[in-house]
Motif scaffolding. Structure first.
Motif, PDB file in Angstrom:
ATOM      1  N   TYR A 117      -2.941  59.380  33.614  1.00  0.00           N
ATOM      2  CA  TYR A 117      -3.338  58.380  32.718  1.00  0.00           C
ATOM      3  C   TYR A 117      -1.518  57.565  32.502  1.00  0.00           C
ATOM      4  O   TYR A 117      -1.007  57.410  33.177  1.00  0.00           O
ATOM      5  CB  TYR A 117      -2.269  59.551  31.317  1.00  0.00           C
ATOM      6  N   ARG A 169       1.244  55.485  30.223  1.00  0.00           N
ATOM      7  CA  ARG A 169       1.240  55.758  29.390  1.00  0.00           C
ATOM      8  C   ARG A 169       3.041  54.555  29.332  1.00  0.00           C
ATOM      9  O   ARG A 169       3.584  54.238  30.228  1.00  0.00           O
ATOM     10  CB  ARG A 169       2.739  56.735  29.326  1.00  0.00           C
ATOM     11  N   VAL A 222      -1.075  55.854  24.833  1.00  0.00           N
ATOM     12  CA  VAL A 222      -0.678  57.194  26.254  1.00  0.00           C
ATOM     13  C   VAL A 222      -2.662  57.237  26.448  1.00  0.00           C
ATOM     14  O   VAL A 222      -3.361  57.365  25.320  1.00  0.00           O
ATOM     15  CB  VAL A 222      -0.600  58.257  25.570  1.00  0.00           C
TER      16      VAL A 222
END
Length: 84
Positions: A8, A10, A27
Motif C-alpha cells: 500500500y 501511505r 492510503v
C-alpha cells in the motif's frame, strides 16, 4: 506499507491542503504483492499525489474578479467536491 501480503501507499497530506483534500492521510493499494513492482508503483503514486496537492492549491487560490456595469465587484472561486 504491507497489509495482508499486498503493498500500500501511505502518504500524509500537507496541512495547507488537508481541509480541502478531505483528510490528513491517504492510503491506497498498489495492487501487487511483488516488492519490485510495488517500488515502481509507489514512485508513480507519489508523483500523482504531489500533482493532486498542487492542483488543490491552485484551485483554492484561483479567483476570478470582475465588475458589472453598475453594482458591486463580484468574485468567483472554483469549487471542488462542494468545498472551497
Amino acid at each position: 506499507m504491507l497489509r495482508g501480503g499486498t503493498y500500500y501507499c501511505r502518504a500524509w497530506v500537507p496541512t495547507d491542503v488537508a481541509p480541502t483534500f478531505g483528510g490528513t492521510l491517504v492510503v491506497t493499494s498498489l495492487r501487487t504483492k511483488d516488492l519490485k513492482i510495488a517500488k515502481s508503483r509507489l514512485a508513480r503514486k507519489t508523483v500523482e499525489l504531489e500533482d493532486q496537492f498542487e492542483r488543490v492549491r491552485s484551485e483554492r487560490d484561483t479567483a476570478i474578479t470582475f465588475r458589472f456595469r453598475s453594482g458591486p465587484r463580484v468574485t468567483f472561486s472554483r469549487w471542488r467536491n462542494g468545498t472551497a
